[in-house]
Design an enzyme around this catalytic site. Structure first.
Site, PDB file in Angstrom:
ATOM      1  N   ASP A   1       0.877  -1.165   0.000  1.00  0.00           N
ATOM      2  CA  ASP A   1       0.000   0.000   0.000  1.00  0.00           C
ATOM      3  C   ASP A   1       0.918   1.218   0.000  1.00  0.00           C
ATOM      4  O   ASP A   1       2.129   1.089   0.193  1.00  0.00           O
ATOM      5  CB  ASP A   1      -0.878  -0.004   1.257  1.00  0.00           C
ATOM      6  N   SER A   2       0.337   2.412  -0.176  1.00  0.00           N
ATOM      7  CA  SER A   2       1.174   3.604  -0.098  1.00  0.00           C
ATOM      8  C   SER A   2       1.529   3.921   1.363  1.00  0.00           C
ATOM      9  O   SER A   2       2.520   4.583   1.622  1.00  0.00           O
ATOM     10  CB  SER A   2       0.458   4.792  -0.731  1.00  0.00           C
TER      11      SER A   2
ATOM     12  N   TYR B   1      -0.976   8.018  -2.992  1.00  0.00           N
ATOM     13  CA  TYR B   1      -1.076   7.640  -4.405  1.00  0.00           C
ATOM     14  C   TYR B   1      -2.277   8.308  -5.103  1.00  0.00           C
ATOM     15  O   TYR B   1      -2.263   8.498  -6.309  1.00  0.00           O
ATOM     16  CB  TYR B   1      -1.250   6.118  -4.518  1.00  0.00           C
ATOM     17  N   GLY B   2      -3.287   8.646  -4.311  1.00  0.00           N
ATOM     18  CA  GLY B   2      -4.591   9.013  -4.880  1.00  0.00           C
ATOM     19  C   GLY B   2      -4.631  10.252  -5.756  1.00  0.00           C
ATOM     20  O   GLY B   2      -5.559  10.427  -6.540  1.00  0.00           O
TER      21      GLY B   2
ATOM     22  N   CYS C   1      -3.827  -1.298  -1.905  1.00  0.00           N
ATOM     23  CA  CYS C   1      -4.167   0.084  -2.246  1.00  0.00           C
ATOM     24  C   CYS C   1      -5.195   0.114  -3.375  1.00  0.00           C
ATOM     25  O   CYS C   1      -4.977  -0.464  -4.440  1.00  0.00           O
ATOM     26  CB  CYS C   1      -2.891   0.803  -2.673  1.00  0.00           C
ATOM     27  N   ASN C   2      -6.305   0.786  -3.125  1.00  0.00           N
ATOM     28  CA  ASN C   2      -7.355   0.859  -4.152  1.00  0.00           C
ATOM     29  C   ASN C   2      -6.902   1.612  -5.391  1.00  0.00           C
ATOM     30  O   ASN C   2      -7.263   1.261  -6.502  1.00  0.00           O
ATOM     31  CB  ASN C   2      -8.596   1.544  -3.587  1.00  0.00           C
ATOM     32  N   THR C   3      -6.124   2.661  -5.189  1.00  0.00           N
ATOM     33  CA  THR C   3      -5.659   3.442  -6.331  1.00  0.00           C
ATOM     34  C   THR C   3      -4.788   2.566  -7.234  1.00  0.00           C
ATOM     35  O   THR C   3      -5.004   2.491  -8.449  1.00  0.00           O
ATOM     36  CB  THR C   3      -4.850   4.666  -5.841  1.00  0.00           C
TER      37      THR C   3
ATOM     38  N   GLU D   1      -5.688  10.448   9.198  1.00  0.00           N
ATOM     39  CA  GLU D   1      -4.279  10.405   9.616  1.00  0.00           C
ATOM     40  C   GLU D   1      -3.976  11.442  10.703  1.00  0.00           C
ATOM     41  O   GLU D   1      -3.075  11.256  11.513  1.00  0.00           O
ATOM     42  CB  GLU D   1      -3.350  10.604   8.412  1.00  0.00           C
TER      43      GLU D   1
ATOM     44  N   CYS E   1     -11.197   2.770  -0.385  1.00  0.00           N
ATOM     45  CA  CYS E   1      -9.904   3.278   0.092  1.00  0.00           C
ATOM     46  C   CYS E   1      -9.666   2.623   1.439  1.00  0.00           C
ATOM     47  O   CYS E   1     -10.564   2.583   2.287  1.00  0.00           O
ATOM     48  CB  CYS E   1      -9.943   4.800   0.228  1.00  0.00           C
ATOM     49  N   THR E   2      -8.465   2.122   1.636  1.00  0.00           N
ATOM     50  CA  THR E   2      -8.220   1.304   2.835  1.00  0.00           C
ATOM     51  C   THR E   2      -8.239   2.084   4.150  1.00  0.00           C
ATOM     52  O   THR E   2      -8.285   1.492   5.208  1.00  0.00           O
ATOM     53  CB  THR E   2      -6.869   0.561   2.725  1.00  0.00           C
ATOM     54  N   HIS E   3      -8.189   3.415   4.069  1.00  0.00           N
ATOM     55  CA  HIS E   3      -8.313   4.189   5.306  1.00  0.00           C
ATOM     56  C   HIS E   3      -9.768   4.227   5.804  1.00  0.00           C
ATOM     57  O   HIS E   3     -10.013   4.379   6.998  1.00  0.00           O
ATOM     58  CB  HIS E   3      -7.874   5.639   5.081  1.00  0.00           C
TER      59      HIS E   3
END
Lengths: 256, 256
Positions: free
Chosen positions: B7-8, B39-40, B70-72, B147, B179-181
């Site tokens: 992931d980023s 990355y987004g 990472c979804n992006t 974050e 998005c993983t967040h």
């Protein structure tokens, strides 16, 4: 004379605009490290590495002097790379500090996490006057809010209030906006603080440059723009956030 | 068996946790590209380049299969690099879509700018049912808010309201958190939408993996973590945002 300017993204355009207005006949080369932005949450070592590469690129592109418009890179990288470069390089910290200490004894500083953590502003301020008190605060949500174009939403007011409430109570005589995005919300911040706090930002660099920049008689006044990722997006955000129309942006991926 | 995940940043840890829980005896190697995050907002080409480097690194580190958490990167890079790799690589899109279309005809998707712009979710959904309607929306402020640890502030509620008001009116039967967040604020979002919308996220990948992951009998259940910048900061954010204590994080700067 050609002035090289770099930043992680569009933020440095606030600095570019101020310098360009003062020295319209100079040529400019601007590099935005958009593949690596933002700089503010990354490590010192990595920011030094990025800055070294970009400064080298600007020298290759015939810059006679370099302005590091990014506060984060100014905080941690400029002093590390200046001896390696064949041209002078200026960060944006000293000149803003110079201006602030000339009128204030209580100075607040807001910026990215790395800028604040580095203590660079605090050090520069203390160097110039022992009695000066400093209140430093990282305000990392301002940049994404500004880039999302949400400056005029109640969310922005709310974020300003949450971040700056303590600073307001502390009653600073001056506030340094230690991030090139922040001038976009300067008026809002000033209003929140009650209008009496004097505001300073990276535009102060112009005064320092006056001593170094030749008059550029007969210069062409041309500017070229480079990014490390997505020229179209850079142009869009420059228009949306900085209200600046840039015709041509070139891609440079040599440091990826 | 060793599972590689990348992931980023810390977001992919939500995916790591779900997979680890299901396959506790497997070994894991996790790579967070913190020097290049987020990355987004970057370009497709650049994300493909980053993903290719990292997948190669995971293969060198003996991963038997790779999950792009990472979804992006799942949206723009996985299909480009899968043929080059000696091991299977899975993005997180198909499995989430699979789960959502099995229960819903009106599906909303929220993610980063690049994920939404790529149309990857919309394409996968349409492939599986012509009558399904999709509402996609980029919600880029969620990641910095999460974050910053501001999930429980009124600002977060306000941002949810501004972004999701239109989606709420549209009355989706399912929402995909692309998005993983976002799972961090899943309950808040669900509550805002009225509690009836079924929520899906990248954790759906576990079902797909079941077909590929061997039982790992006698495996050691060891995990190693690598970042491209600032191991300490990664550990701090993993604790603060994902409530996860990671003992050791190694620095890998070979792609800078």
């Amino acid at each position: 004379m050609k002035i090289g300017i770099f930043d992680s993204g569009v933020g440095g355009l606030t600095v570019y605009k101020v310098i360009k207005r003062r020295f319209p006949a100079c040529d400019f080369v601007y590099f935005a490290d958009t593949a690596h932005l933002p700089y503010g949450d990354k490590s010192e070592k990595t920011i030094v590495r990025f800055s070294r590469n970009i400064a080298g690129f600007l020298v290759e592109n015939k810059a006679d002097l370099i302005v590091c418009a990014c506060n984060t890179a100014s905080s941690v990288a400029v002093s590390r790379i200046e001896r390696e470069l064949p041209v002078p390089i200026f960060g944006v910290i000293e000149s803003a500090v110079e201006d602030a200490v000339s009128v204030a004894q209580k100075i607040a500083v807001i910026g990215t996490k790395l800028t604040i953590k580095s203590g660079s502003y605090e050090r520069e301020i203390k160097k110039r006057g022992k009695g000066i008190s400093v209140f430093s605060l990282a305000t990392p949500l301002f940049v994404p809010l500004i880039e999302e174009g949400w400056c005029d939403t109640p969310v922005c007011d709310k974020v300003i209030k949450i971040y700056l409430d303590e600073i307001k109570k502390w009653k600073p005589e001056a506030l340094i906006l230690a991030c090139t995005h922040y001038p976009v919300i300067k008026n809002k911040i000033s209003k929140f603080l009650g209008g009496k706090t004097k505001m300073f930002d990276s535009g102060s660099i112009v005064k320092t440059l006056k001593k170094f920049v030749k008059p550029c008689v007969g210069g062409k006044g041309k500017s070229s723009f480079f990014v490390s990722d997505d020229p179209d997006n850079f142009r869009k955000i420059a228009k949306k956030v900085m209200n600046m129309k840039i015709e041509k942006v070139a891609l440079c991926t040599k440091f990826l």
